[in-house]
Design an enzyme around this catalytic site. Structure first.
Site, short mmCIF file in Angstrom:
data_model
loop_
_atom_site.label_atom_id
_atom_site.label_comp_id
_atom_site.label_asym_id
_atom_site.label_seq_id
_atom_site.Cartn_x
_atom_site.Cartn_y
_atom_site.Cartn_z
N ARG A 104 -14.38 -6.60 4.53
CA ARG A 104 -14.63 -5.38 5.30
C ARG A 104 -15.80 -4.60 4.71
NH1 ARG A 104 -9.09 -3.03 5.69
NH2 ARG A 104 -8.44 -5.11 6.23
N ASP B 68 -12.07 -10.32 -2.39
CA ASP B 68 -13.39 -9.85 -1.95
C ASP B 68 -14.44 -9.83 -3.07
OD1 ASP B 68 -12.62 -9.39 0.67
OD2 ASP B 68 -11.81 -7.42 0.19
N ASP C 10 -10.06 -2.43 -6.04
CA ASP C 10 -10.64 -1.14 -6.44
C ASP C 10 -9.76 0.05 -6.04
OD1 ASP C 10 -11.30 -1.54 -3.77
OD2 ASP C 10 -13.19 -0.43 -3.93
N ARG D 194 0.90 -1.16 0.00
CA ARG D 194 0.00 0.00 0.00
C ARG D 194 0.93 1.21 0.00
NH1 ARG D 194 -3.62 -3.91 2.51
NH2 ARG D 194 -5.33 -3.96 1.04
N ASP E 91 -15.26 -7.52 -4.99
CA ASP E 91 -16.10 -6.33 -4.83
C ASP E 91 -15.87 -5.33 -5.97
OD1 ASP E 91 -13.54 -5.82 -4.07
OD2 ASP E 91 -14.06 -4.63 -2.31
N THR F 57 -8.64 -9.57 -6.42
CA THR F 57 -9.07 -9.31 -5.05
C THR F 57 -9.91 -10.48 -4.55
OG1 THR F 57 -10.63 -8.03 -3.70
CG2 THR F 57 -10.83 -7.77 -6.05
#
Ligand code: ADP
Length: 327
Positions: free
Chosen positions: A176, A132, A107, A76, A134, A130
């Site tokens: 999350r 997730d 994203d 990150r 999402d 990812t």
């Protein structure tokens, strides 16, 4: 006419996901097939800023299709949020003559790519990596299938002991902001309740159904909760259930990072290979600032901006099915 690319960079950014290596391999080998020079950018946008960029050959990606994590590492990167950081990144890419980028990430990484592509003239192609799932616009994201299968294996094991002791188990899975892992792993393990951030959790309903089970002396129940559920994570749920069912044995298991690791599933290897191949094709065709998605088994090229602005619908019919099948 679109400018032809000749040197491309590939990076993995944000949260890692099993199958990222398979995507890197596909990008590198497709690039080389087309006669391009391919560079690996280490640690996501951080490596762009610090000029940590290495030449990749076909053999650099040998024997990685089956490995979790990412050989390019991921990070990150705070500096990339600032225009100064992105300027540095651009200058470093230019220095190496890189004129196209493939970004494998979630994203957040796509948001970074949107900011970068609005300021500079290097085309960016996204690959949704990812666990997730999402990201709007694709039926698949790399890593999701593996993560769900890992969660299922763990939940099955917990279910054995839960059943043997007649316990209530609350199992927290990753997610999350998105409940896909909870939804899919919960359905596939026959969970009685699945709690996800996208839907309001009706704790009163759950308590009432457990109290009714207690009266029937059948108090064994599996609850799968996404970490970002609106009511809170597994411990919050445990607390309120224990207050209302003082005699019940209520246990919590948090699956955590095991969901990110491990050898990618067949599906993740396949979609990563397909997306990696098409990402390079996109650059060859002069497309820019899209990500490669798969919808109804066909490739789709969706503007990066759209992917980050929209979230998919989740739950609806499945929640009804969960209720019917668990009763
Ligand atoms: P993911 O890609 O898994 O969603 P993050 O949300 O952490 O992960 O994003 C990965 C990286 O993308 C961030 O660390 C940052 O470097 C970059 N990034 C995210 N959002 C932006 C933004 N709005 N502007 C510039 N860079 C961004």
């Amino acid at each position: 006419m679109a400018k032809k690319v000749s040197r491309i960079g590939v990076l993995t950014s944000g949260g890692d996901a099993p199958g990222m290596n398979a995507a890197i391999r596909a990008v590198v080998r497709t690039g080389i097939y087309h006669g391009l020079e391919v560079y690996g950018v280490m640690r996501g946008y951080q490596g762009m800023i610090e000029e940590d960029i290495v030449r990749m050959e076909g053999r650099s990606v040998a024997n990685i299709i089956q490995r979790g994590g990412t050989i390019l590492k991921t990070a990150r990167c705070k500096d990339f949020y600032e225009v100064e950081g992105r300027k540095k990144a651009y200058a470093n890419l230019r220095k190496k003559g890189i004129d196209g980028l493939v970004i494998i990430g979630g994203d957040g990484s796509f948001r970074g790519a949107v900011a970068f592509s609005q300021e500079f003239d290097i085309p960016c192609i996204g690959i949704a990596g990812t666990i997730d799932k999402d990201i709007y616009g694709s039926d698949f994201t790399i890593g999701f299938d593996t993560a769900v299968n890992t969660a299922i294996q763990a939940i099955d094991k917990i279910r054995d002991t839960m059943d043997a002791h007649d316990r209530i188990f609350i199992i927290e899975v990753m997610g999350r902001d998105a409940g896909y892992i909870a939804l899919h792993s919960g359905i596939a393990t026959g969970a009685e309740n699945i709690l996800i951030p996208e839907r309001k959790t009706n704790i009163k309903d759950i308590i009432e159904s457990l109290q009714e089970k207690e009266r029937r002396k059948k108090l064994v129940n599996l609850i799968v909760v996404a970490e970002g559920d609106d009511f809170g994570g597994a411990y919050e749920i445990q607390k309120i259930l224990q207050e209302n069912l003082p005699k019940a044995e209520i246990r919590v298991a948090i699956l955590g990072h095991i969901q990110r690791g491990g050898s990618p599933s067949a599906i993740d290897r396949l979609i990563a290979s397909r997306m990696g191949y098409h990402a390079v094709e996109c650059l060859m065709e002069g497309r820019h600032n899209v990500f490669v998605g798969i919808l109804n088994n066909k490739m789709h090229y969706i503007p990066l901006e759209k992917a980050v602005k929209n979230k998919g619908n989740i739950g609806g019919e499945w929640m009804k099915i969960v209720k019917i099948l668990a009763s």
